[in-house]
Design an enzyme around this catalytic site. Structure first.
Site, PDB file in Angstrom:
ATOM      1  N   ASP A   7      20.221 -11.075 -36.627  1.00 43.92           N
ATOM      2  CA  ASP A   7      21.442 -11.581 -36.011  1.00 43.92           C
ATOM      3  C   ASP A   7      22.562 -10.591 -36.375  1.00 43.92           C
ATOM      4  O   ASP A   7      22.386  -9.670 -37.183  1.00 43.92           O
ATOM      5  CB  ASP A   7      21.759 -13.011 -36.449  1.00 43.92           C
TER       6      ASP A   7
HETATM    7  C1  NOJ Z   1      25.747 -14.090 -33.375  1.00 49.02           C
HETATM    8  C2  NOJ Z   1      24.996 -15.295 -32.880  1.00 49.02           C
HETATM    9  O1  NOJ Z   1      24.546 -16.071 -33.963  1.00 49.02           O
HETATM   10  C3  NOJ Z   1      23.814 -14.932 -32.013  1.00 49.02           C
HETATM   11  O2  NOJ Z   1      23.250 -16.110 -31.495  1.00 49.02           O
HETATM   12  C4  NOJ Z   1      24.221 -13.994 -30.921  1.00 49.02           C
HETATM   13  O3  NOJ Z   1      23.149 -13.707 -30.080  1.00 49.02           O
HETATM   14  C5  NOJ Z   1      24.762 -12.719 -31.580  1.00 49.02           C
HETATM   15  N1  NOJ Z   1      25.926 -13.053 -32.366  1.00 49.02           N
HETATM   16  C6  NOJ Z   1      25.122 -11.644 -30.567  1.00 49.02           C
HETATM   17  O4  NOJ Z   1      26.252 -11.987 -29.884  1.00 49.02           O
END
Ligand code: NOJ
Length: 757
Positions: A289
């Site tokens: 993430d």
């Molecule tokens: C953080 C989020 O938790 C995740 O779900 C997302 O895909 C990413 N950022 C990218 O934007």
């Protein structure tokens, strides 16, 4: 394309040489291996690096600073993927640098959060889950994929398949609710919708099951918080939707920000290597993430960036989203012999394979057709699909004296509420590509579908001028000036429609709440209007279950309309006027008060489930609140009535290799046609681990004319009775079961059967 030609030639030679010895390998695997053999260590690590869109590619290349470094990295083959670059023109420009200016010309995979639509926005995923309609959900994901792919994107960071039982957690809007079985079916539908049957089709994208794992069990519903749960909960509740997504062929996984029982998910070998890539044999790749490799430092799990890179790669994280630790530290870690290059090769193979499957090596610009972009995005067909999805997502929570549907003429209606004319909130959270003010508001919808008199007042004013992506609520907490006007206006009206709830960015990532009340002054407004006119239809717009006990006791009609996307107002108007008979069912329990949370239907009985004697307090309960939810999982009304009768099983016993047929009669006993979602639950009465009081195992939908009956039939097999037992395996245990059938988890017919040894 000169560089692509170099490796293509090498590829051909390698392939010919190996043709006879590698017949067991797939064609793609052979291509991947050939390419890998041409790559330097730095180029391999580059494939494991993902950057956020870093400069306006329509302008000149950046000359200095961070952006210039990243631009250079792209040329040097040190970037495998980018996120948040969108639009054919922009994507083509970054792709061109990767393909034409880097040594090997390996195309980028372009990721984006396409969560519930791209430009044409579908209901938030939690709302879609309320439809229990897998075909419509698949279609919605297909529409989202087509628009995103037409805009140059080839990978979505969706579906989020995290189960959550905590409405305080803002990201419940992004999932399928509290139940693992429903969540698994929906995970499959979304993967099918995004990926289609051919990943290289330029109207599909690779999907990503996230967040692996247990992110939805953050303590106290606080985003990014610690997760501490037992293996039974992990296996029985959390993992099934991930496994379902894997079985459906999802090409990527994303790990998670949280730690799980002390180990951050991003550095968790048990999750990523043992379960995902080991037990489940997942062959796609895992992306971290955002910055989650770096976050292992504040977690207190990694000393520094180098240690974080070491722990993440060892644990099975293949791609680093925005931490830069792979790029900066993996070369040294390999050279020092701390990380085996075989681990790098494995990660890169997985990434390249998905790129091949997307067809990017055949044509790196296959997602970059400006004509297609114009044609596909926002098409009439897509508008119809999201409208259909929106109507199916609406849940009728209360309808006393059949106040709904409303007559189409002759009514003098007051429309009140900060969200009634709002064209942004209905788009909900996580719709980055859609423009503000593009949803059909309830006001606009109501004007379209009937000839009634309609007067509108906000009552509680939306705070103007704030950027919509903000931590602040836009629903006023101090300004009462509109309340009096709204009350005065409502006094003599035939009906008052009140549109209340959460602003579009009051749920989503980072939007945890400690209260589940109507935000700001809305409760005050509702009660003030009720004083002068009790004929109220409350339309709720929200991204999570709300605690609306007062409304349930006093307001005659309540419609749960979530954040329904672009076609919101049309869908709501069609339901209020009876052009569509609502049939949504809640995918998540609504509590009476926030103190009951986490509250969910498949709880355990405990040793003290019932009051032992009048006035005795020593049983599992609260002294100031009942154990009952406000609205249970699976609940939802219709403009018609459904009756259940005749629950039968094909026998008293089920053999291990046999099946049990469960039938019940469903009758439409009301006076309009309607669709009912029939739900089947079981209860395993005694187990090597305690079992929930109910578990959803099957469901089906039936459209019936007034007076019509149908025999609904389900088949249960041993597979449906399995759980993660005290032997730490997935098995069914012999013994007695209850089976329940009905239209809501709290109102069910029941009978029993026995699973034989
Ligand atoms: C953080 C989020 O938790 C995740 O779900 C997302 O895909 C990413 N950022 C990218 O934007």
């Amino acid at each position: 394309m000169k560089n692509s030609i170099i490796w293509a030639a090498a590829l051909f030679m390698t392939l010919s040489a190996r043709a006879q010895t590698t017949s067991a390998m797939s064609d793609t695997d052979q291509k991947v291996d050939s390419l890998l053999s041409l790559m330097t260590l730095e180029e391999k690590i580059g494939q494991m690096n993902q950057y956020n869109g870093f400069w306006n590619v329509t302008g000149p290349a950046p000359q200095d600073g961070d952006a210039a470094d990243k631009y250079e990295d792209l040329k040097q083959g040190r970037v495998g993927s980018m996120l948040n670059v969108r639009g054919v023109e922009e994507v083509r420009k970054v792709q061109k640098i990767a393909v034409e200016e880097s040594r090997l010309g390996i195309p980028l995979i372009i990721g984006f959060d396409v969560i519930h639509g791209y430009k044409t926005v579908s209901p938030i995923p939690l709302a879609e889950a309320a439809s229990w309609n897998l075909e419509a959900i698949e279609r919605s994901a297909q529409v989202a994929a087509a628009e995103a792919a037409a805009s140059g994107i080839n990978w979505t960071f969706a579906p989020m398949v995290d189960i959550s039982r905590d409405a305080r957690w803002g990201r419940v809007m992004e999932g399928a609710g509290e139940d693992s079985y429903l969540g698994s079916q929906i995970a499959r539908a979304r993967v099918r919708g995004f990926q289609g049957s051919d990943l290289s089709d330029p109207l599909t994208v690779a999907a990503c099951a996230k967040h692996f794992a247990a992110y939805g069990f953050a303590i106290a519903g606080k985003d990014y918080n610690t997760v501490d749960i037992g293996t039974a909960t992990l296996y029985n509740e959390i993992l099934p939707p991930f496994q379902a997504a894997k079985e459906e062929g999802v090409r990527t996984f994303m790990n998670a920000f949280n730690d799980l029982n002390g180990i951050p998910a991003t550095g968790n070998t048990f999750l990523q290597r043992d379960i995902l890539k080991g037990d489940w044999q997942f062959e796609g790749f895992v992306v971290s993430d955002w910055g989650s490799i770096n976050e292992m430092i504040p977690h207190g799990y990694a000393r520094d960036g180098k240690d974080a890179a070491y722990k993440a790669v060892t644990a099975g994280s293949d791609m680093d989203m925005e931490s830069y630790h792979y790029l900066n530290h993996l070369p040294a870690l390999v050279k020092e012999g701390k990380v085996d290059e075989a681990l790098i090769d494995d990660a890169v193979r997985r990434i390249l394979k998905v790129k091949f499957e997307l067809g990017l090596f055949d044509d790196p610009y296959r997602y970059c057709d400006p004509e297609r972009e114009k044609e596909v995005i926002g098409s009439e067909e897509h508008q119809q699909a999201v409208l259909d999805m929106a109507k199916k997502s609406i849940v009728l929570l209360k309808n006393e004296n059949k106040l709904l549907p409303l007559k189409k003429e002759g009514l003098d209606i007051a429309l009140i509420g900060p969200l009634a004319a709002d064209k942004t909130s209905p788009l909900g959270s996580w719709r980055i590509a859609a423009d503000d003010e593009t949803a059909i508001s309830v006001l606009e919808g109501l004007q379209q579908y009937a000839d009634n008199e309609l007067t509108h007042e906000q009552g509680v004013k939306l705070v103007e001028g704030q950027p919509s992506f903000t931590m602040e609520t836009r629903i006023n907490t101090t300004d009462r000036t509109g309340i009096e006007e709204a009350v005065a206006m409502a006094r003599d009206k035939d009906v008052v429609i009140m549109v209340l709830g959460e602003h579009g960015f009051q749920s989503g990532e980072g939007r945890s709440r400690t209260s589940l009340d109507l935000p700001g002054l809305q409760q005050e407004l509702l009660e003030a209007v009720y004083e002068v006119n009790k004929n109220i239809v409350l339309v709720l717009m929200n991204g999570r279950p709300l605690a609306i006990e007062w409304a349930d006791e006093n307001i005659p009609a309540i419609v749960e309309a979530w954040h329904l996307g672009t076609q919101s107002g049309n869908a709501i108007a069609q339901v209020l006027y009876g052009d569509h008979n609502p049939n949504g069912k809640l995918p998540m329990t609504f509590p009476k008060s926030v103190g009951q949370v986490p509250i969910y239907y498949n709880y355990k009985n405990t040793g003290r489930p019932e009051i032992p004697a009048p006035d005795l307090v020593f049983w599992s309960h609260y002294i100031d609140e009942s154990n009952e939810p406000l609205y249970p999982f699976g609940y939802g009304l219709s403009y018609t009535d459904f009756e259940y009768s005749n629950l039968k099983t094909s026998g008293a016993t089920m053999a291990r290799d046999g099946a049990l047929n469960v039938t019940a009669t469903l009758t439409n006993s009301g006076d309009v046609a309607g669709t009912e979602t029939v739900q089947l639950y079981i209860r395993d009465l005694t187990g090597s681990r305690t079992r929930p009081v109910k578990e959803l195992k099957k469901f089906s939908q039936h459209m019936l004319q007034p007076g019509e009956s149908v025999t609904v039939s389900f088949e249960l097999t041993e597979e449906d009775l399995k759980f993660y037992t005290a032997n730490n395996t997935w098995e069914a245990e012999a013994g007695d079961f209850k089976v329940f059938v009905g239209g809501s988890s709290d109102k069910l017919l029941e009978t029993e059967f026995t699973l034989s040894e």
